[in-house]
Design a protein around this motif. Structure first.
Motif, PDB file in Angstrom:
ATOM      1  N   UNK A 191     131.104  72.384  -1.904  1.00 38.82           N
ATOM      2  CA  UNK A 191     131.281  73.463  -0.927  1.00 38.82           C
ATOM      3  C   UNK A 191     130.986  73.020   0.513  1.00 38.82           C
ATOM      4  N   UNK A 192     131.507  71.840   0.848  1.00 36.72           N
ATOM      5  CA  UNK A 192     131.407  71.321   2.220  1.00 36.72           C
ATOM      6  C   UNK A 192     132.796  70.868   2.635  1.00 36.72           C
ATOM      7  N   UNK A 193     133.295  71.292   3.797  1.00 36.93           N
ATOM      8  CA  UNK A 193     134.643  70.916   4.230  1.00 36.93           C
ATOM      9  C   UNK A 193     134.824  69.401   4.308  1.00 36.93           C
ATOM     10  N   UNK A 194     136.044  68.958   4.022  1.00 39.17           N
ATOM     11  CA  UNK A 194     136.393  67.542   4.068  1.00 39.17           C
ATOM     12  C   UNK A 194     137.177  67.253   5.342  1.00 39.17           C
ATOM     13  N   UNK A 195     136.763  66.217   6.065  1.00 36.79           N
ATOM     14  CA  UNK A 195     137.488  65.754   7.242  1.00 36.79           C
ATOM     15  C   UNK A 195     138.017  64.355   6.951  1.00 36.79           C
ATOM     16  N   UNK A 196     139.335  64.228   6.817  1.00 37.60           N
ATOM     17  CA  UNK A 196     139.957  62.937   6.559  1.00 37.60           C
ATOM     18  C   UNK A 196     140.387  62.308   7.876  1.00 37.60           C
ATOM     19  N   UNK A 197     140.046  61.037   8.049  1.00 34.07           N
ATOM     20  CA  UNK A 197     140.418  60.306   9.262  1.00 34.07           C
ATOM     21  C   UNK A 197     141.372  59.187   8.878  1.00 34.07           C
ATOM     22  N   UNK A 198     142.623  59.328   9.223  1.00 30.77           N
ATOM     23  CA  UNK A 198     143.591  58.271   8.957  1.00 30.77           C
ATOM     24  C   UNK A 198     143.355  57.137   9.937  1.00 30.77           C
ATOM     25  N   UNK A 199     143.094  55.955   9.406  1.00 31.73           N
ATOM     26  CA  UNK A 199     142.719  54.814  10.241  1.00 31.73           C
ATOM     27  C   UNK A 199     143.648  53.629  10.027  1.00 31.73           C
ATOM     28  N   UNK A 200     143.707  52.818  11.046  1.00 31.73           N
ATOM     29  CA  UNK A 200     144.300  51.498  10.956  1.00 31.73           C
ATOM     30  C   UNK A 200     143.217  50.504  11.336  1.00 31.73           C
ATOM     31  N   UNK A 201     143.262  49.330  10.758  1.00 31.80           N
ATOM     32  CA  UNK A 201     142.185  48.370  10.953  1.00 31.80           C
ATOM     33  C   UNK A 201     141.881  48.047  12.400  1.00 31.80           C
ATOM     34  N   UNK A 202     142.915  47.918  13.209  1.00 37.37           N
ATOM     35  CA  UNK A 202     142.717  47.505  14.602  1.00 37.37           C
ATOM     36  C   UNK A 202     142.031  48.576  15.439  1.00 37.37           C
ATOM     37  N   UNK A 203     142.183  49.834  15.059  1.00 39.52           N
ATOM     38  CA  UNK A 203     141.638  50.928  15.861  1.00 39.52           C
ATOM     39  C   UNK A 203     140.637  51.778  15.079  1.00 39.52           C
ATOM     40  N   UNK A 204     140.000  51.163  14.090  1.00 35.18           N
ATOM     41  CA  UNK A 204     139.106  51.899  13.193  1.00 35.18           C
ATOM     42  C   UNK A 204     138.005  52.618  13.973  1.00 35.18           C
ATOM     43  N   UNK A 205     137.340  51.908  14.871  1.00 33.52           N
ATOM     44  CA  UNK A 205     136.243  52.504  15.643  1.00 33.52           C
ATOM     45  C   UNK A 205     136.724  53.665  16.501  1.00 33.52           C
ATOM     46  N   UNK A 206     137.910  53.517  17.089  1.00 29.32           N
ATOM     47  CA  UNK A 206     138.467  54.569  17.949  1.00 29.32           C
ATOM     48  C   UNK A 206     138.697  55.855  17.164  1.00 29.32           C
TER      49      UNK A 206
END
Length: 215
Positions: free
Chosen positions: A61-76
């Motif tokens: 019962x906690x919302x999910x936040x998915x972050x689509x990442x690419x390796x080069x800009x992972x931190x961003x």
């Protein structure tokens, strides 16, 4: 009012134990934040499907936040998500790291850049003590990935238990898998409203690792 936090969530035992601990301390998790590899729609490090992550989100019962990442800009991408969470009231990000300094430094840097605090509930705890605590609390985690340089494929698909920990230790591997010997997916536990049913798996060879694809 409880202090709101976002949880950097892999779906594995360490991030789940961190979540359990911050809830016990009175924090309010407002999101499980998971990075997803754009190439295969699975979590970046544990190769967990988006569908299973959604099931975990509903179960705890906690919302999910998915972050689509690419390796080069992972931190961003990670920092952009943290900024959004801060705007929604988060004051800190929770990480499941135990004792690897460069991992902590990475998390602290992301939080520093987004004006959030960084919380490490497991930091400097004994590795074996933590994995035993996880099991004794009643959590269930299936071994999802095995590094064949450390452990045999026989461990794949096993649910962590005291006996399995003894077998892992006998291989010379770190019992907590903190050095990448194995990864897990948590499918039940005390904060779950219901157990997640696992089915339809197949094995995939990937370099020196073997994966269990769950659905």
């Amino acid at each position: 009012m409880n202090r709101k936090v976002v949880v950097s969530f892999s779906g594995g035992k360490d991030s789940m134990l961190s979540l359990h601990k911050v809830i016990s301390l009175g924090y309010e998790p407002i999101a499980l934040m998971t990075t997803v590899n754009k190439k295969n729609d699975e979590s970046w490090f544990h190769n967990i499907s988006i569908e299973l992550l959604k099931q975990v989100s509903l179960a705890v019962n906690i919302p999910l936040l998915l972050i689509e990442c690419e390796g080069d800009n992972y931190e961003k991408y990670f920092e952009n998500a943290l900024n959004n969470m801060r705007l929604l009231g988060a004051e800190a990000c929770v990480f499941g790291d135990i004792d690897i300094e460069q991992h902590r430094e990475w998390g602290e840097k992301r939080c520093q850049n987004t004006n959030l605090s960084a919380l490490f509930p497991l930091w400097k705890e004994n590795r074996e003590k933590l994995v035993n605590e996880f099991i004794n609390l009643g959590y269930k985690a299936i071994i999802k990935k095995v590094n064949l340089n450390n452990m045999s494929s026989e461990f794949l698909g096993k649910t962590l238990s005291s006996e399995i920990l003894k077998d892992i230790k006998a291989t010379g591997s770190d019992v907590c898998g903190e050095n990448g010997e194995y990864h897990t997916f948590v499918y039940n536990g005390p904060i779950f409203l219901k157990e997640i049913s696992l089915k339809g798996h197949r094995n995939i060879m990937n370099n020196n690792s073997i994966l269990l694809e769950l659905c």
